[in-house]
Design an enzyme around this catalytic site. Sequence first.
Site, PDB file in Angstrom:
ATOM      1  N   PHE A 242     -10.512  -9.820   3.044  1.00 11.36           N
ATOM      2  CA  PHE A 242     -11.113 -10.023   4.368  1.00 11.36           C
ATOM      3  C   PHE A 242     -12.253 -11.030   4.371  1.00 11.36           C
ATOM      4  O   PHE A 242     -13.088 -11.022   5.276  1.00 11.36           O
ATOM      5  CB  PHE A 242     -11.579  -8.685   4.957  1.00 11.36           C
ATOM      6  CG  PHE A 242     -10.510  -7.622   5.001  1.00 11.36           C
ATOM      7  CD1 PHE A 242      -9.325  -7.845   5.679  1.00 11.36           C
ATOM      8  CD2 PHE A 242     -10.687  -6.394   4.369  1.00 11.36           C
ATOM      9  CE1 PHE A 242      -8.334  -6.870   5.716  1.00 11.36           C
ATOM     10  CE2 PHE A 242      -9.698  -5.421   4.403  1.00 11.36           C
ATOM     11  CZ  PHE A 242      -8.517  -5.657   5.083  1.00 11.36           C
ATOM     12  N   GLY A 468      -2.535  -8.055  -0.235  1.00 11.57           N
ATOM     13  CA  GLY A 468      -1.901  -6.865   0.309  1.00 11.57           C
ATOM     14  C   GLY A 468      -1.181  -7.202   1.606  1.00 11.57           C
ATOM     15  O   GLY A 468      -0.562  -6.358   2.244  1.00 11.57           O
ATOM     16  N   THR A 469      -1.257  -8.483   1.957  1.00 10.86           N
ATOM     17  CA  THR A 469      -0.721  -8.964   3.225  1.00 10.86           C
ATOM     18  C   THR A 469       0.789  -9.126   3.202  1.00 10.86           C
ATOM     19  O   THR A 469       1.420  -9.189   4.247  1.00 10.86           O
ATOM     20  CB  THR A 469      -1.308 -10.349   3.530  1.00 10.86           C
ATOM     21  OG1 THR A 469      -1.008 -11.196   2.403  1.00 10.86           O
ATOM     22  CG2 THR A 469      -2.808 -10.278   3.717  1.00 10.86           C
ATOM     23  N   THR A 596       5.924  -7.744   7.670  1.00 12.95           N
ATOM     24  CA  THR A 596       4.537  -7.819   7.193  1.00 12.95           C
ATOM     25  C   THR A 596       3.639  -8.553   8.192  1.00 12.95           C
ATOM     26  O   THR A 596       2.434  -8.291   8.248  1.00 12.95           O
ATOM     27  CB  THR A 596       4.469  -8.491   5.808  1.00 12.95           C
ATOM     28  OG1 THR A 596       5.186  -9.723   5.851  1.00 12.95           O
ATOM     29  CG2 THR A 596       5.062  -7.587   4.744  1.00 12.95           C
ATOM     30  N   GLY A 665      -3.247 -13.929   9.747  1.00  8.29           N
ATOM     31  CA  GLY A 665      -4.189 -13.066   9.042  1.00  8.29           C
ATOM     32  C   GLY A 665      -5.335 -12.542   9.880  1.00  8.29           C
ATOM     33  O   GLY A 665      -5.816 -11.435   9.660  1.00  8.29           O
ATOM     34  N   GLU A 666      -5.812 -13.334  10.827  1.00 12.41           N
ATOM     35  CA  GLU A 666      -7.064 -12.970  11.485  1.00 12.41           C
ATOM     36  C   GLU A 666      -6.964 -12.792  12.990  1.00 12.41           C
ATOM     37  O   GLU A 666      -7.762 -12.086  13.595  1.00 12.41           O
ATOM     38  CB  GLU A 666      -8.144 -14.003  11.113  1.00 12.41           C
ATOM     39  CG  GLU A 666      -8.500 -13.838   9.646  1.00 12.41           C
ATOM     40  CD  GLU A 666      -9.251 -15.001   9.037  1.00 12.41           C
ATOM     41  OE1 GLU A 666     -10.480 -14.954   9.061  1.00 12.41           O
ATOM     42  OE2 GLU A 666      -8.617 -15.929   8.514  1.00 12.41           O
TER      43      GLU A 666
HETATM   44 MO1  MOS Z   1     -10.844 -14.617   5.908  1.00  5.67          MO
HETATM   45  S1  MOS Z   1     -12.688 -14.097   6.686  1.00  5.67           S
HETATM   46  O1  MOS Z   1     -10.939 -16.297   6.045  1.00  5.67           O
HETATM   47  O2  MOS Z   1     -10.811 -14.095   4.325  1.00  5.67           O
END
Ligand code: MOS
Length: 713
Positions: A242, A468-469, A596, A665-666
């Site tokens: 993260f 883990g992604t 995922t 991811g974000e």
């Molecule tokens: Mo993310 S905050 O770019 O690992």
Amino acid sequence: MTTTTTGRSAVRGAVGTPHTRIEGRDKVTGAARYSGEVPFAELAHGWLALSTVARGRVRSVATEPVLAMPGVLAVLHHGNAPRLHTDYVGMLGTPPDPTATVFQHDRVPHAGWPVALVVAETPEQAREAAEALEVTYDEEPHDTVLRADGPGEGDAADTEEKGDLAARLADSATVVDEVYTTPEEHHSMMEPHAATARWDGGRLDVTDSNQGVGWVRGELATLFSLDESAVRVRSEHIGGGFGSKGLRAHQVAAVMAATQLHRPVRVVMTRRQMFSLAGYRSPTTQRVRLGAGVDGRLLALEHRSLSQTATGYEFTEACAAFARVMYDADAHRTANASVPLDVPSPTWMRAPGEAPGSFALESALDELAERTGIDPVELRLRNDPETGPVSGLPFSSRNLAACFREGARRFGWADRDPRPGVRREGRWLLGTGTAAASYGAGAGPSTALVTAEADGAFTVRIAAADLGTGARTALTLVAADALEVPTERVRVRIGDSDFGPAWIAGGSMGTRSWAWAINAAAAELRERLALGTTVPPEGITVRSDTTEALAALAKKERHAFGAQFAEVAVDTATGEVRVRRMLGIFAAGRIVNPLTARNQLVGGMTWGLSMALHEEAVRDHASGGHYGPDLAGYHVATHADVPDVEADWVADPDPDDPVGIKGVGEIGIVGAAAAVANAVWHATGVRQRHLPIRPDRVLTAGTGPAVRGAADA
Ligand code: MOS
């Protein structure tokens, strides 16, 4: 789409087809080893001792009694540790965090600062000795208070401005001018930081849990004045990062100790230590001013953000950058500032900037919708810009409107009664809310090695990280399609800096950056094999490097987008807020592995729920440390808090990416907290501008006039 090609009898279409994690079985059976459990002969264990004062100097470290304790091998501190080369700017454009470059001086800049490493034969001995280590300090007064009276008009490190703000606010039919705050938040990934360092045949070999083996290798090589080729960093399985898992104190301390003792040394952070050593998201105070005409179109937009940073390290939570992507206005001003305090260094945390920034701006948009009487979805559609509001550049693709239309349809938004505080179900008041999301869609230079093996299999080597992604699995699908073979014939190896330079698992850029490199190498390999070449026993290997291809990309606004929806129930007697359902619809490029990817998006939204209702690290300003720095004191949403979270996407292949990827991811966390907060307003009629929306805040706020009126009637 599935195409069967002739000749090589290969099946295309792995990308876009759900695939369980390749290492999933190893993980659930315990066969997969995390960095803190990889066995080494002669392993010694280091335990960090942290300062108990928030500011001052270390006067003495009483090493003698501790060295006499059972199993203790060494005590490292500022008086005996090797000097590091810290004057550099690393791969991500920042100098090293001083909390990570341990034992270089006697100054203590924050509570929980590493003052010593005790090394012993067992972790228990190291812990006991570290806890017995007596350190005395010359204490100085400290200041850890981020003053919440709103960002001043002072210097902001990062300001973008166009138009006459005062004039356009004066022209506006409706103005919103509010201050929003978010608290200090911590990454709290499942697996704490852990590293083992050892010297192996003249090379420094580090087994770690990090977001970029090449990144950490580069930092360690510079700090210890080693050639990069003399350092190897591996990170096979990672239990979350993260943004927190870069260079940290544990790796540096482990390398120092391994060098001194000529033995492998492992250093693991405890959960409590992570609260001062692992970085965190700064608390923020954000002022948003919006001015709109009667049609709801923005004439003026100002978003100012103030965050805190450490005295010896500058990190600014760039909340206002979100507004530069989302909405245009004739007068547009965005500014990010930070103030240095006697606190640990903040850092990137999932959607840095966008996560807290979207809470403020998307709450303010909802307030504008309320005051103009325009539906919140419609208001956002009316203000959806054609080009980058500040840059003027075209969007590579945007599709935010498609997300809102699809989301509104599936959520049942059309039936929503806009009035707040009018839906009651027993003791619960019900409400729904929405918010927009965006997050950058970038790519970083990477190299990949793809080998055609003599037995017909293919091996991909890339210094990627799977936090883990499911990155390992996604890259397997990408490689299979690029090689035009079934996934069973592809083996992807990651997490080893010896595989060459590659981008980190960060900025939602990992899978995209690595896929680009794998795609390029695989394409070239396939061409070579098409010539009918016989594969020798050592195989045929092609190496790619995407540096030039990325540099040649046209300048555009490149982002993923999304529309968040939430339904909440609020108990005004207890102040409890329950999220009943969330829906997120995203435009986030081509989805490599729906299984995922959905997990990433739902995970981000869940964190948004957690941010809205639970997460808050509370600093005791008297000591400068935290109250309850652990997962009992720092609340995160658990299963019972998260009933029904659904994520899906609209077609949005990135036109400039060879595979069409943007990154997932974000974006899932962005806007999610605002959607919940806006739903709380819709339920109760009262705005919650300060996160988390704790029961006491709900109780103190009470209910709005509509609810009170209904109760009186
Ligand atoms: Mo993310 S905050 O770019 O690992």
